[in-house]
Design a protein around this motif. Sequence first.
Motif, PDB file in Angstrom:
ATOM      1  N   UNK A  25     -23.351   8.382   1.455  1.00 17.56           N
ATOM      2  CA  UNK A  25     -22.263   7.833   2.255  1.00 17.56           C
ATOM      3  C   UNK A  25     -22.412   6.324   2.405  1.00 17.56           C
ATOM      4  N   UNK A  26     -23.636   5.860   2.616  1.00 15.12           N
ATOM      5  CA  UNK A  26     -23.868   4.425   2.773  1.00 15.12           C
ATOM      6  C   UNK A  26     -23.576   3.679   1.477  1.00 15.12           C
ATOM      7  N   UNK A  27     -23.929   4.324   0.354  1.00 14.87           N
ATOM      8  CA  UNK A  27     -23.646   3.702  -0.943  1.00 14.87           C
ATOM      9  C   UNK A  27     -22.145   3.562  -1.177  1.00 14.87           C
ATOM     10  N   UNK A  28     -21.389   4.543  -0.670  1.00 11.95           N
ATOM     11  CA  UNK A  28     -19.929   4.498  -0.827  1.00 11.95           C
ATOM     12  C   UNK A  28     -19.246   3.651   0.229  1.00 11.95           C
ATOM     13  N   UNK A  29     -20.003   3.254   1.240  1.00 12.50           N
ATOM     14  CA  UNK A  29     -19.424   2.520   2.359  1.00 12.50           C
ATOM     15  C   UNK A  29     -18.733   1.234   1.913  1.00 12.50           C
ATOM     16  N   UNK A  30     -19.266   0.595   0.887  1.00 17.56           N
ATOM     17  CA  UNK A  30     -18.703  -0.666   0.413  1.00 17.56           C
ATOM     18  C   UNK A  30     -17.290  -0.491  -0.131  1.00 17.56           C
ATOM     19  N   UNK A  31     -16.955   0.728  -0.549  1.00 15.77           N
ATOM     20  CA  UNK A  31     -15.613   0.957  -1.104  1.00 15.77           C
ATOM     21  C   UNK A  31     -14.580   1.264  -0.022  1.00 15.77           C
ATOM     22  N   UNK A  32     -15.027   1.571   1.181  1.00 11.64           N
ATOM     23  CA  UNK A  32     -14.103   1.998   2.228  1.00 11.64           C
ATOM     24  C   UNK A  32     -13.093   0.929   2.644  1.00 11.64           C
ATOM     25  N   UNK A  33     -13.515  -0.323   2.872  1.00 10.06           N
ATOM     26  CA  UNK A  33     -12.521  -1.348   3.239  1.00 10.06           C
ATOM     27  C   UNK A  33     -11.417  -1.490   2.192  1.00 10.06           C
ATOM     28  N   UNK A  34     -11.815  -1.424   0.914  1.00 10.71           N
ATOM     29  CA  UNK A  34     -10.830  -1.528  -0.170  1.00 10.71           C
ATOM     30  C   UNK A  34      -9.885  -0.321  -0.162  1.00 10.71           C
ATOM     31  N   UNK A  35     -10.424   0.863   0.082  1.00  9.94           N
ATOM     32  CA  UNK A  35      -9.589   2.067   0.141  1.00  9.94           C
ATOM     33  C   UNK A  35      -8.621   2.006   1.319  1.00  9.94           C
ATOM     34  N   UNK A  36      -9.100   1.547   2.454  1.00  5.80           N
ATOM     35  CA  UNK A  36      -8.248   1.429   3.636  1.00  5.80           C
ATOM     36  C   UNK A  36      -7.111   0.446   3.383  1.00  5.80           C
ATOM     37  N   UNK A  37      -7.440  -0.668   2.718  1.00  4.61           N
ATOM     38  CA  UNK A  37      -6.412  -1.658   2.404  1.00  4.61           C
ATOM     39  C   UNK A  37      -5.344  -1.078   1.478  1.00  4.61           C
ATOM     40  N   UNK A  38      -5.779  -0.326   0.488  1.00  3.74           N
ATOM     41  CA  UNK A  38      -4.823   0.285  -0.444  1.00  3.74           C
ATOM     42  C   UNK A  38      -4.002   1.379   0.245  1.00  3.74           C
ATOM     43  N   UNK A  39      -4.624   2.089   1.162  1.00  4.55           N
ATOM     44  CA  UNK A  39      -3.903   3.105   1.927  1.00  4.55           C
ATOM     45  C   UNK A  39      -2.802   2.470   2.773  1.00  4.55           C
ATOM     46  N   UNK A  40      -3.099   1.315   3.333  1.00  6.70           N
ATOM     47  CA  UNK A  40      -2.101   0.612   4.144  1.00  6.70           C
ATOM     48  C   UNK A  40      -0.915   0.164   3.294  1.00  6.70           C
ATOM     49  N   UNK A  41      -1.206  -0.334   2.101  1.00  7.33           N
ATOM     50  CA  UNK A  41      -0.121  -0.749   1.200  1.00  7.33           C
ATOM     51  C   UNK A  41       0.720   0.451   0.783  1.00  7.33           C
ATOM     52  N   UNK A  42       0.024   1.556   0.471  1.00 11.49           N
ATOM     53  CA  UNK A  42       0.726   2.767   0.071  1.00 11.49           C
ATOM     54  C   UNK A  42       1.553   3.317   1.227  1.00 11.49           C
ATOM     55  N   UNK A  43       1.014   3.244   2.423  1.00 15.41           N
ATOM     56  CA  UNK A  43       1.731   3.712   3.610  1.00 15.41           C
ATOM     57  C   UNK A  43       3.015   2.910   3.823  1.00 15.41           C
ATOM     58  N   UNK A  44       2.965   1.611   3.573  1.00 13.35           N
ATOM     59  CA  UNK A  44       4.161   0.766   3.709  1.00 13.35           C
ATOM     60  C   UNK A  44       5.241   1.188   2.712  1.00 13.35           C
ATOM     61  N   UNK A  45       4.823   1.474   1.485  1.00 16.96           N
ATOM     62  CA  UNK A  45       5.785   1.904   0.457  1.00 16.96           C
ATOM     63  C   UNK A  45       6.439   3.220   0.852  1.00 16.96           C
ATOM     64  N   UNK A  46       5.613   4.188   1.277  1.00 19.11           N
ATOM     65  CA  UNK A  46       6.125   5.507   1.648  1.00 19.11           C
ATOM     66  C   UNK A  46       7.032   5.418   2.870  1.00 19.11           C
ATOM     67  N   UNK A  47       6.643   4.631   3.858  1.00 18.48           N
ATOM     68  CA  UNK A  47       7.469   4.477   5.057  1.00 18.48           C
ATOM     69  C   UNK A  47       8.793   3.793   4.733  1.00 18.48           C
ATOM     70  N   UNK A  48       8.742   2.826   3.822  1.00 23.78           N
ATOM     71  CA  UNK A  48       9.967   2.139   3.399  1.00 23.78           C
ATOM     72  C   UNK A  48      10.919   3.119   2.709  1.00 23.78           C
ATOM     73  N   UNK A  49      10.358   3.957   1.830  1.00 21.22           N
ATOM     74  CA  UNK A  49      11.174   4.964   1.145  1.00 21.22           C
ATOM     75  C   UNK A  49      11.715   5.990   2.138  1.00 21.22           C
ATOM     76  N   UNK A  50      10.907   6.320   3.130  1.00 17.18           N
ATOM     77  CA  UNK A  50      11.334   7.276   4.145  1.00 17.18           C
ATOM     78  C   UNK A  50      12.540   6.749   4.920  1.00 17.18           C
ATOM     79  N   UNK A  51      12.528   5.462   5.230  1.00 13.15           N
ATOM     80  CA  UNK A  51      13.654   4.853   5.933  1.00 13.15           C
ATOM     81  C   UNK A  51      14.901   4.817   5.054  1.00 13.15           C
ATOM     82  N   UNK A  52      14.703   4.500   3.784  1.00 11.68           N
ATOM     83  CA  UNK A  52      15.835   4.430   2.852  1.00 11.68           C
ATOM     84  C   UNK A  52      16.487   5.794   2.644  1.00 11.68           C
ATOM     85  N   UNK A  53      15.698   6.858   2.758  1.00 14.70           N
ATOM     86  CA  UNK A  53      16.235   8.202   2.574  1.00 14.70           C
ATOM     87  C   UNK A  53      17.309   8.526   3.615  1.00 14.70           C
ATOM     88  N   UNK A  54      17.298   7.824   4.744  1.00 17.25           N
ATOM     89  CA  UNK A  54      18.250   8.103   5.815  1.00 17.25           C
ATOM     90  C   UNK A  54      19.670   7.687   5.432  1.00 17.25           C
TER      91      UNK A  54
END
Length: 204
Positions: free
Chosen positions: A71-100
Amino acid sequence: MWKEDIRDSFILLIGLLVIILVWIVLSERIFEENEETMNTTIGLIGAILGGAISGGLTLFGVRVTIKHQIKKDNLETYPNRIQKLRKLEKIINHLSERMKYTPISMIPDDFLENANESLELAVNIDNSVYNKILQLEIIAERLSKLAPSSMRMGKDYDRTHVFEPTEEYIIEFQKYDIEFEKTKKIIEKRMEFYQEELEYFSDK
């Protein structure tokens, strides 16, 4: 992660207590008429059981240590994963709004326009997120083929080109809608997971 360690430790402890209790009860029943033999047997089994317990605890300790190290060895990848998750979340939320307000025939193409970027982000997060985005892309492609091209060019409101979805299209769109909501939830859960893990190891 610490919750899993506590759970595993509790299960191991309960298992050992059950084994000891069962052995004591069986020994008393089997050797109740010969106290000396019972004491000798209990001592022998006790020594064996003690060794097994000691070895088991050592093995468990090594397992937990290795698990933490991974887990500690993988810890360095977590900030990058969180950042990508945030970007992906913005895309999905934007599409969700457009669906309305986006015509139903154009919603699949709307997602497909963002599919490549979404997959590139997801592939660097983990399999659970990537598989959800990939599944959405597959369904969106099927929907796109079911809708006539003229209907996907913004002519839904043209009086001579009103889009009337077929039963097959409606069924596929329901699948898309369900998968879309599942994708939003999995993104939220993975975000929480990586943030909790990051906080946990940051305190160590």
